[in-house]
Design an enzyme around this catalytic site. Structure first.
Site, PDB file in Angstrom:
ATOM      1  N   CYS A  78     -72.729  74.873 -46.864  1.00  0.00           N
ATOM      2  CA  CYS A  78     -72.074  74.543 -45.605  1.00  0.00           C
ATOM      3  C   CYS A  78     -70.652  74.157 -45.980  1.00  0.00           C
ATOM      4  CB  CYS A  78     -72.787  73.392 -44.901  1.00  0.00           C
ATOM      5  SG  CYS A  78     -71.889  72.798 -43.463  1.00  0.00           S
ATOM      6  N   CYS A 118     -69.063  71.159 -43.695  1.00  0.00           N
ATOM      7  CA  CYS A 118     -69.733  69.875 -43.535  1.00  0.00           C
ATOM      8  C   CYS A 118     -70.739  69.803 -44.673  1.00  0.00           C
ATOM      9  CB  CYS A 118     -70.357  69.917 -42.139  1.00  0.00           C
ATOM     10  SG  CYS A 118     -71.270  68.496 -41.637  1.00  0.00           S
ATOM     11  N   SER A 119     -71.971  69.481 -44.424  1.00  0.00           N
ATOM     12  CA  SER A 119     -72.995  69.543 -45.476  1.00  0.00           C
ATOM     13  C   SER A 119     -74.344  69.868 -44.865  1.00  0.00           C
ATOM     14  CB  SER A 119     -73.089  68.213 -46.220  1.00  0.00           C
ATOM     15  OG  SER A 119     -71.858  67.898 -46.813  1.00  0.00           O
ATOM     16  N   CYS A 120     -74.344  70.770 -43.871  1.00  0.00           N
ATOM     17  CA  CYS A 120     -75.585  71.091 -43.171  1.00  0.00           C
ATOM     18  C   CYS A 120     -76.626  71.600 -44.164  1.00  0.00           C
ATOM     19  CB  CYS A 120     -75.332  72.139 -42.102  1.00  0.00           C
ATOM     20  SG  CYS A 120     -74.132  71.566 -40.890  1.00  0.00           S
TER      21      CYS A 120
END
Lengths: 99, 222, 100
Positions: free
Chosen positions: B121, B124-126
Protein backbone atom coordinates in the site's frame (compact mmCIF):
# COMPACT_ATOMS: atom_id res chain seq x y z
CA UNK A 1 -20.00 -1.70 -1.92
CA UNK A 2 -22.51 1.09 -2.23
CA UNK A 3 -25.32 1.91 -4.61
CA UNK A 4 -24.47 4.27 -7.44
CA UNK A 5 -26.14 6.16 -10.24
CA UNK A 6 -25.77 4.26 -13.49
CA UNK A 7 -23.56 1.30 -14.21
CA UNK A 8 -19.80 1.15 -14.66
CA UNK A 9 -18.47 2.91 -17.75
CA UNK A 10 -15.61 0.48 -18.35
CA UNK A 11 -15.32 -3.26 -18.68
CA UNK A 12 -12.56 -5.79 -18.23
CA UNK A 13 -10.03 -5.41 -21.04
CA UNK A 14 -10.82 -1.75 -21.81
CA UNK A 15 -7.84 0.54 -22.23
CA UNK A 16 -7.95 3.56 -19.96
CA UNK A 17 -5.79 6.56 -19.17
CA UNK A 18 -5.47 7.81 -15.60
CA UNK A 19 -6.19 11.51 -15.30
CA UNK A 20 -3.93 13.95 -13.48
CA UNK A 21 -6.60 15.83 -11.61
CA UNK A 22 -5.54 18.79 -9.55
CA UNK A 23 -7.30 17.74 -6.36
CA UNK A 24 -5.73 19.28 -3.28
CA UNK A 25 -7.31 17.06 -0.66
CA UNK A 26 -7.36 13.34 0.08
CA UNK A 27 -7.12 11.19 -3.06
CA UNK A 28 -6.50 7.51 -3.72
CA UNK A 29 -4.77 7.76 -7.07
CA UNK A 30 -1.01 7.45 -6.55
CA UNK A 31 1.17 9.89 -8.48
CA UNK A 32 3.09 7.26 -10.41
CA UNK A 33 0.10 6.08 -12.46
CA UNK A 34 -1.31 9.53 -13.22
CA UNK A 35 -1.15 10.15 -16.96
CA UNK A 36 -0.37 6.47 -17.60
CA UNK A 37 -2.37 4.12 -19.78
CA UNK A 38 -3.50 0.76 -18.48
CA UNK A 39 -6.07 -1.99 -18.93
CA UNK A 40 -9.10 -2.72 -16.74
CA UNK A 41 -8.34 -5.99 -14.97
CA UNK A 42 -11.39 -6.18 -12.74
CA UNK A 43 -14.48 -4.16 -11.93
CA UNK A 44 -15.04 -4.03 -8.16
CA UNK A 45 -18.43 -2.28 -8.25
CA UNK A 46 -19.40 1.08 -6.76
CA UNK A 47 -17.75 2.46 -3.60
CA UNK A 48 -18.33 5.65 -1.67
CA UNK A 49 -16.03 8.41 -2.84
CA UNK A 50 -13.14 8.79 -0.36
CA UNK A 51 -12.47 12.35 -1.52
CA UNK A 52 -15.79 13.31 0.08
CA UNK A 53 -15.70 10.86 3.02
CA UNK A 54 -12.34 12.25 4.13
CA UNK A 55 -14.02 15.59 4.89
CA UNK A 56 -17.08 14.22 6.63
CA UNK A 57 -19.12 14.06 3.41
CA UNK A 58 -21.53 11.33 2.39
CA UNK A 59 -19.28 9.86 -0.30
CA UNK A 60 -22.21 10.03 -2.71
CA UNK A 61 -22.54 9.54 -5.59
CA UNK A 62 -20.64 6.29 -5.22
CA UNK A 63 -17.97 5.77 -7.85
CA UNK A 64 -17.28 2.54 -9.71
CA UNK A 65 -13.88 1.22 -8.65
CA UNK A 66 -11.58 -0.75 -10.94
CA UNK A 67 -8.38 -2.70 -10.64
CA UNK A 68 -6.22 -1.30 -13.45
CA UNK A 69 -3.13 -3.06 -14.79
CA UNK A 70 -0.07 -1.20 -16.08
CA UNK A 71 3.11 -2.36 -17.80
CA UNK A 72 6.00 -1.71 -15.45
CA UNK A 73 8.16 -0.63 -18.40
CA UNK A 74 5.64 2.11 -19.19
CA UNK A 75 5.33 3.29 -15.60
CA UNK A 76 8.99 3.46 -14.58
CA UNK A 77 11.76 4.78 -16.74
CA UNK A 78 14.61 2.34 -16.36
CA UNK A 79 12.54 -0.53 -14.88
CA UNK A 80 15.01 -3.36 -14.73
CA UNK A 81 12.67 -6.37 -14.69
CA UNK A 82 11.24 -8.28 -17.66
CA UNK A 83 8.69 -6.69 -20.01
CA UNK A 84 5.80 -8.81 -18.74
CA UNK A 85 5.94 -7.39 -15.21
CA UNK A 86 2.87 -5.42 -14.15
CA UNK A 87 1.77 -3.07 -11.43
CA UNK A 88 -1.93 -2.95 -10.58
CA UNK A 89 -3.81 -0.34 -8.56
CA UNK A 90 -7.43 0.35 -7.66
CA UNK A 91 -8.68 3.51 -9.38
CA UNK A 92 -12.05 5.25 -9.10
CA UNK A 93 -13.94 5.88 -12.34
CA UNK A 94 -13.78 9.67 -12.20
CA UNK A 95 -10.00 9.39 -12.48
CA UNK A 96 -10.21 7.42 -15.75
CA UNK A 97 -10.84 8.23 -19.40
CA UNK A 98 -10.97 5.90 -22.41
CA UNK A 99 -7.59 5.47 -24.14
CA UNK B 1 1.23 25.02 23.32
CA UNK B 2 -0.91 22.44 21.67
CA UNK B 3 1.26 22.16 18.58
CA UNK B 4 4.45 21.58 20.43
CA UNK B 5 4.63 17.87 20.67
CA UNK B 6 8.21 17.77 21.90
CA UNK B 7 8.97 14.57 20.05
CA UNK B 8 12.48 15.71 19.18
CA UNK B 9 14.12 14.13 22.18
CA UNK B 10 12.74 10.71 21.52
CA UNK B 11 12.57 10.65 17.77
CA UNK B 12 15.04 8.50 15.98
CA UNK B 13 17.29 9.01 12.98
CA UNK B 14 15.92 5.85 11.46
CA UNK B 15 12.36 7.06 11.81
CA UNK B 16 11.76 6.75 8.10
CA UNK B 17 12.53 3.06 8.04
CA UNK B 18 11.30 1.99 11.44
CA UNK B 19 7.62 2.64 12.03
CA UNK B 20 7.68 2.19 15.78
CA UNK B 21 10.90 4.03 16.23
CA UNK B 22 10.39 7.03 18.39
CA UNK B 23 9.11 5.38 21.52
CA UNK B 24 11.18 4.80 24.57
CA UNK B 25 10.95 2.70 27.68
CA UNK B 26 9.40 5.46 29.78
CA UNK B 27 5.91 6.66 29.13
CA UNK B 28 6.60 9.01 26.24
CA UNK B 29 4.65 11.90 24.87
CA UNK B 30 2.38 9.84 22.64
CA UNK B 31 1.69 7.18 25.24
CA UNK B 32 0.56 9.94 27.59
CA UNK B 33 -1.44 11.61 24.85
CA UNK B 34 -3.29 8.38 24.12
CA UNK B 35 -3.95 7.92 27.83
CA UNK B 36 -5.45 11.41 27.90
CA UNK B 37 -7.63 10.74 24.86
CA UNK B 38 -8.87 7.47 26.30
CA UNK B 39 -9.62 9.07 29.67
CA UNK B 40 -11.60 11.91 28.11
CA UNK B 41 -13.52 9.73 25.67
CA UNK B 42 -14.62 7.40 28.45
CA UNK B 43 -15.34 10.13 31.03
CA UNK B 44 -17.58 11.86 28.53
CA UNK B 45 -19.37 8.62 27.70
CA UNK B 46 -18.35 8.69 24.06
CA UNK B 47 -17.14 5.15 24.47
CA UNK B 48 -16.36 2.76 27.32
CA UNK B 49 -13.17 1.15 28.57
CA UNK B 50 -14.80 -2.16 27.83
CA UNK B 51 -15.32 -1.29 24.19
CA UNK B 52 -11.69 -0.24 23.81
CA UNK B 53 -10.49 -3.37 25.60
CA UNK B 54 -12.65 -5.58 23.37
CA UNK B 55 -11.21 -3.91 20.26
CA UNK B 56 -7.68 -4.56 21.53
CA UNK B 57 -8.53 -8.20 22.15
CA UNK B 58 -10.26 -8.68 18.81
CA UNK B 59 -7.26 -7.41 16.88
CA UNK B 60 -4.81 -9.36 19.03
CA UNK B 61 -6.80 -12.52 18.35
CA UNK B 62 -6.04 -12.26 14.62
CA UNK B 63 -2.87 -13.80 13.28
CA UNK B 64 -1.38 -15.20 10.08
CA UNK B 65 -2.66 -18.61 11.23
CA UNK B 66 -6.11 -17.43 10.07
CA UNK B 67 -4.92 -16.69 6.56
CA UNK B 68 -2.91 -19.91 6.55
CA UNK B 69 -6.05 -21.94 7.24
CA UNK B 70 -7.73 -20.30 4.26
CA UNK B 71 -4.76 -21.03 2.00
CA UNK B 72 -4.47 -24.66 3.12
CA UNK B 73 -8.17 -25.22 2.49
CA UNK B 74 -7.80 -23.76 -1.01
CA UNK B 75 -4.89 -26.13 -1.66
CA UNK B 76 -6.87 -29.23 -0.75
CA UNK B 77 -10.31 -28.23 -2.04
CA UNK B 78 -10.42 -26.90 -5.60
CA UNK B 79 -14.09 -25.95 -5.34
CA UNK B 80 -13.37 -23.87 -2.26
CA UNK B 81 -10.48 -22.27 -4.13
CA UNK B 82 -12.79 -21.34 -7.00
CA UNK B 83 -15.23 -19.73 -4.55
CA UNK B 84 -12.36 -17.97 -2.77
CA UNK B 85 -11.09 -16.42 -5.99
CA UNK B 86 -14.62 -15.43 -7.05
CA UNK B 87 -15.83 -13.97 -3.73
CA UNK B 88 -13.27 -14.11 -0.97
CA UNK B 89 -15.39 -12.67 1.83
CA UNK B 90 -18.14 -15.23 1.32
CA UNK B 91 -15.68 -18.10 0.98
CA UNK B 92 -13.73 -17.33 4.16
CA UNK B 93 -17.03 -17.01 6.02
CA UNK B 94 -17.43 -20.75 5.36
CA UNK B 95 -14.40 -21.26 7.62
CA UNK B 96 -15.97 -19.17 10.36
CA UNK B 97 -14.35 -15.86 9.50
CA UNK B 98 -17.38 -13.61 9.33
CA UNK B 99 -16.40 -10.09 8.31
CA UNK B 100 -18.02 -7.18 10.08
CA UNK B 101 -19.99 -5.02 7.67
CA UNK B 102 -17.56 -2.11 7.97
CA UNK B 103 -14.52 -4.17 6.98
CA UNK B 104 -12.92 -3.55 3.60
CA UNK B 105 -13.62 -6.07 0.87
CA UNK B 106 -11.14 -8.83 0.22
CA UNK B 107 -9.72 -10.11 -3.05
CA UNK B 108 -7.47 -13.15 -3.25
CA UNK B 109 -4.80 -13.23 -5.97
CA UNK B 110 -3.49 -16.64 -6.99
CA UNK B 111 0.17 -17.31 -7.69
CA UNK B 112 0.84 -19.78 -10.49
CA UNK B 113 3.85 -21.03 -12.47
CA UNK B 114 3.42 -17.95 -14.68
CA UNK B 115 2.36 -15.20 -12.27
CA UNK B 116 3.60 -14.05 -8.86
CA UNK B 117 1.71 -11.42 -6.85
CA UNK B 118 3.13 -9.00 -4.31
CA UNK B 119 0.98 -6.69 -2.14
CA UNK B 120 1.83 -3.17 -0.98
CA UNK B 121 0.00 0.00 0.00
CA UNK B 122 2.06 2.93 -1.26
CA UNK B 123 -0.29 5.62 0.09
CA UNK B 124 -0.85 4.25 3.57
CA UNK B 125 -0.38 0.76 5.01
CA UNK B 126 -3.56 -1.07 4.04
CA UNK B 127 -3.28 -4.74 4.89
CA UNK B 128 -5.70 -7.67 5.31
CA UNK B 129 -5.45 -7.45 9.11
CA UNK B 130 -8.68 -9.36 9.36
CA UNK B 131 -6.92 -12.54 8.12
CA UNK B 132 -3.26 -11.82 8.95
CA UNK B 133 -3.31 -9.81 12.16
CA UNK B 134 -1.34 -6.60 12.51
CA UNK B 135 1.05 -5.85 9.66
CA UNK B 136 4.78 -6.28 10.31
CA UNK B 137 6.83 -3.11 10.72
CA UNK B 138 8.57 -3.56 7.38
CA UNK B 139 5.23 -3.56 5.56
CA UNK B 140 4.49 -0.11 6.99
CA UNK B 141 7.99 1.23 6.37
CA UNK B 142 8.57 4.02 3.89
CA UNK B 143 11.27 1.86 2.29
CA UNK B 144 8.92 -1.00 1.46
CA UNK B 145 6.18 1.38 0.32
CA UNK B 146 8.69 3.09 -1.99
CA UNK B 147 10.44 0.06 -3.38
CA UNK B 148 7.77 -2.63 -3.77
CA UNK B 149 6.16 -1.01 -6.82
CA UNK B 150 9.34 -0.10 -8.67
CA UNK B 151 11.68 -2.93 -7.65
CA UNK B 152 9.54 -5.94 -6.68
CA UNK B 153 12.17 -8.46 -7.75
CA UNK B 154 14.83 -6.73 -5.65
CA UNK B 155 12.44 -6.75 -2.69
CA UNK B 156 11.62 -10.46 -2.90
CA UNK B 157 15.34 -11.18 -3.33
CA UNK B 158 15.95 -9.54 0.05
CA UNK B 159 13.36 -11.89 1.50
CA UNK B 160 15.17 -14.83 -0.08
CA UNK B 161 12.98 -15.31 -3.14
CA UNK B 162 14.61 -15.06 -6.57
CA UNK B 163 11.79 -14.81 -9.13
CA UNK B 164 12.49 -16.36 -12.53
CA UNK B 165 12.54 -13.96 -15.51
CA UNK B 166 9.74 -15.91 -17.22
CA UNK B 167 7.38 -15.31 -14.26
CA UNK B 168 5.18 -12.24 -14.60
CA UNK B 169 5.49 -10.24 -11.39
CA UNK B 170 2.25 -8.45 -10.52
CA UNK B 171 2.44 -5.83 -7.78
CA UNK B 172 -0.93 -5.04 -6.21
CA UNK B 173 -1.08 -1.52 -4.76
CA UNK B 174 -4.09 -1.49 -2.41
CA UNK B 175 -5.01 2.13 -2.99
CA UNK B 176 -8.70 2.02 -2.17
CA UNK B 177 -11.35 -0.16 -0.52
CA UNK B 178 -10.01 -3.60 -1.36
CA UNK B 179 -7.52 -5.62 0.68
CA UNK B 180 -5.46 -8.20 -1.16
CA UNK B 181 -4.31 -11.59 0.07
CA UNK B 182 -1.94 -13.71 -1.98
CA UNK B 183 -2.76 -17.39 -2.47
CA UNK B 184 0.75 -18.83 -2.74
CA UNK B 185 1.54 -21.95 -4.73
CA UNK B 186 1.42 -25.24 -2.89
CA UNK B 187 5.00 -26.48 -2.50
CA UNK B 188 6.04 -29.65 -4.32
CA UNK B 189 6.33 -32.79 -2.26
CA UNK B 190 3.33 -32.02 -0.03
CA UNK B 191 0.92 -34.59 -1.48
CA UNK B 192 0.76 -36.67 1.68
CA UNK B 193 0.28 -33.80 4.13
CA UNK B 194 -2.92 -33.08 6.02
CA UNK B 195 -4.66 -29.73 5.81
CA UNK B 196 -3.27 -28.80 9.25
CA UNK B 197 0.26 -29.75 8.21
CA UNK B 198 -0.11 -27.72 5.04
CA UNK B 199 -1.32 -24.68 7.00
CA UNK B 200 1.90 -24.77 9.02
CA UNK B 201 3.89 -24.26 5.81
CA UNK B 202 2.02 -21.06 4.98
CA UNK B 203 3.87 -18.00 6.27
CA UNK B 204 2.61 -14.48 6.69
CA UNK B 205 5.18 -13.26 4.17
CA UNK B 206 4.01 -15.76 1.56
CA UNK B 207 0.48 -14.32 1.81
CA UNK B 208 1.90 -10.84 1.16
CA UNK B 209 3.94 -12.29 -1.70
CA UNK B 210 7.44 -11.30 -0.60
CA UNK B 211 8.36 -14.96 -0.24
CA UNK B 212 7.02 -18.46 -0.79
CA UNK B 213 5.67 -20.97 1.76
CA UNK B 214 8.04 -23.22 3.64
CA UNK B 215 9.09 -26.37 1.88
CA UNK B 216 8.47 -29.43 4.06
CA UNK B 217 11.42 -31.19 5.63
CA UNK B 218 12.27 -34.33 3.70
CA UNK B 219 11.09 -37.45 5.52
CA UNK B 220 13.93 -39.02 7.51
CA UNK B 221 15.48 -41.97 5.70
CA UNK B 222 14.69 -45.35 7.25
CA UNK C 1 6.23 16.50 -6.68
CA UNK C 2 4.15 13.80 -5.01
CA UNK C 3 2.97 14.49 -1.48
CA UNK C 4 4.94 12.94 1.36
CA UNK C 5 2.62 9.98 1.91
CA UNK C 6 2.39 9.14 -1.82
CA UNK C 7 5.43 6.96 -1.55
CA UNK C 8 5.52 4.59 -4.50
CA UNK C 9 8.79 4.68 -6.42
CA UNK C 10 10.57 7.26 -4.30
CA UNK C 11 14.27 6.76 -4.90
CA UNK C 12 15.99 4.82 -2.13
CA UNK C 13 18.75 2.25 -2.00
CA UNK C 14 17.96 1.35 1.58
CA UNK C 15 17.42 -2.33 2.23
CA UNK C 16 14.15 -3.19 3.96
CA UNK C 17 14.59 -3.30 7.72
CA UNK C 18 12.89 -6.52 8.77
CA UNK C 19 13.36 -6.12 12.52
CA UNK C 20 10.15 -5.89 14.54
CA UNK C 21 9.65 -3.59 17.48
CA UNK C 22 7.74 -4.87 20.49
CA UNK C 23 4.29 -3.34 20.21
CA UNK C 24 3.60 -1.04 23.14
CA UNK C 25 0.44 -0.91 25.17
CA UNK C 26 -0.37 2.64 24.01
CA UNK C 27 -0.10 1.53 20.40
CA UNK C 28 -2.67 -1.19 21.02
CA UNK C 29 -4.89 1.36 22.76
CA UNK C 30 -4.75 3.98 20.03
CA UNK C 31 -5.47 1.38 17.40
CA UNK C 32 -8.46 0.22 19.45
CA UNK C 33 -9.69 3.79 20.00
CA UNK C 34 -9.61 4.27 16.25
CA UNK C 35 -11.70 1.10 15.75
CA UNK C 36 -14.25 2.07 18.39
CA UNK C 37 -14.61 5.62 17.09
CA UNK C 38 -15.03 4.13 13.62
CA UNK C 39 -17.80 1.82 14.78
CA UNK C 40 -19.56 4.81 16.33
CA UNK C 41 -19.40 6.77 13.09
CA UNK C 42 -17.08 9.39 14.61
CA UNK C 43 -13.97 8.62 12.58
CA UNK C 44 -13.86 7.18 9.09
CA UNK C 45 -10.63 5.66 7.83
CA UNK C 46 -10.70 8.26 5.04
CA UNK C 47 -10.70 10.99 7.67
CA UNK C 48 -7.93 9.27 9.63
CA UNK C 49 -5.87 9.14 6.44
CA UNK C 50 -6.57 12.76 5.57
CA UNK C 51 -5.37 13.69 9.05
CA UNK C 52 -2.19 11.65 8.62
CA UNK C 53 -1.55 13.14 5.20
CA UNK C 54 -1.90 16.65 6.67
CA UNK C 55 1.06 16.17 9.01
CA UNK C 56 3.92 18.42 7.99
CA UNK C 57 6.19 16.36 5.66
CA UNK C 58 9.36 16.22 7.74
CA UNK C 59 7.34 15.25 10.80
CA UNK C 60 5.48 12.63 8.76
CA UNK C 61 8.82 11.02 7.95
CA UNK C 62 10.13 11.25 11.51
CA UNK C 63 7.09 9.94 13.37
CA UNK C 64 6.31 6.31 14.01
CA UNK C 65 3.20 4.72 12.56
CA UNK C 66 0.98 4.94 15.64
CA UNK C 67 2.34 8.40 16.45
CA UNK C 68 0.90 9.59 13.14
CA UNK C 69 -2.35 7.87 14.05
CA UNK C 70 -2.46 9.61 17.43
CA UNK C 71 -1.95 13.03 15.86
CA UNK C 72 -4.56 12.38 13.22
CA UNK C 73 -7.21 10.99 15.57
CA UNK C 74 -6.73 13.96 17.85
CA UNK C 75 -6.98 16.50 15.05
CA UNK C 76 -10.09 14.89 13.53
CA UNK C 77 -12.02 14.59 16.78
CA UNK C 78 -11.06 18.14 17.72
CA UNK C 79 -12.24 19.32 14.31
CA UNK C 80 -15.53 17.52 14.89
CA UNK C 81 -15.94 19.01 18.32
CA UNK C 82 -15.91 15.63 20.10
CA UNK C 83 -13.11 16.94 22.33
CA UNK C 84 -11.29 20.25 22.50
CA UNK C 85 -7.56 20.69 22.28
CA UNK C 86 -7.67 22.54 25.56
CA UNK C 87 -9.22 19.68 27.49
CA UNK C 88 -6.78 17.20 25.98
CA UNK C 89 -3.85 19.39 27.03
CA UNK C 90 -5.35 19.77 30.50
CA UNK C 91 -5.84 16.02 30.86
CA UNK C 92 -2.24 15.47 29.74
CA UNK C 93 -1.03 17.85 32.42
CA UNK C 94 -3.20 16.18 35.08
CA UNK C 95 -1.89 12.74 34.18
CA UNK C 96 1.71 14.02 34.25
CA UNK C 97 1.14 15.51 37.69
CA UNK C 98 -0.43 12.31 39.02
CA UNK C 99 2.48 10.21 37.82
CA UNK C 100 5.09 12.28 39.67
Amino acid sequence: MASSVGGPKFRRGDRVRVLSLDVKGHVRTPWYIQGKTGVIERSHGPYLNPESLAYGGSGLPAQPLYLVRFNQLEVWEGYTGPGDDRVLADVFEHWLEPA
Amino acid sequence: MSNQHGHGDHSNEQGSSHPGASQDAELGHYARRVQALEALLTEKGICTQGEIQRAVEETEARSPADGARVVARAWVDSEFKARLLANAKAAVAELGYEAAADLPDLVVAENTDKQHHLVVCTLCSCYPTWLLGRPPDWYKSLTYRSRAVVDPRGVTREFGLELEPNVEVRVLDSTADIRYLVLPQRPDGTEGLSEEELARLVTRDSMVGVSNPHVPEPAPAD
Amino acid sequence: MPRVHDRGGWPTDEPIDRSEHQIMDWELRVSAIRQVLGQKGLLRSDELRRGIESIEPSRYEALGYYERWTESIESIIVEKGVLTRKEIDQKMADLEAQSR
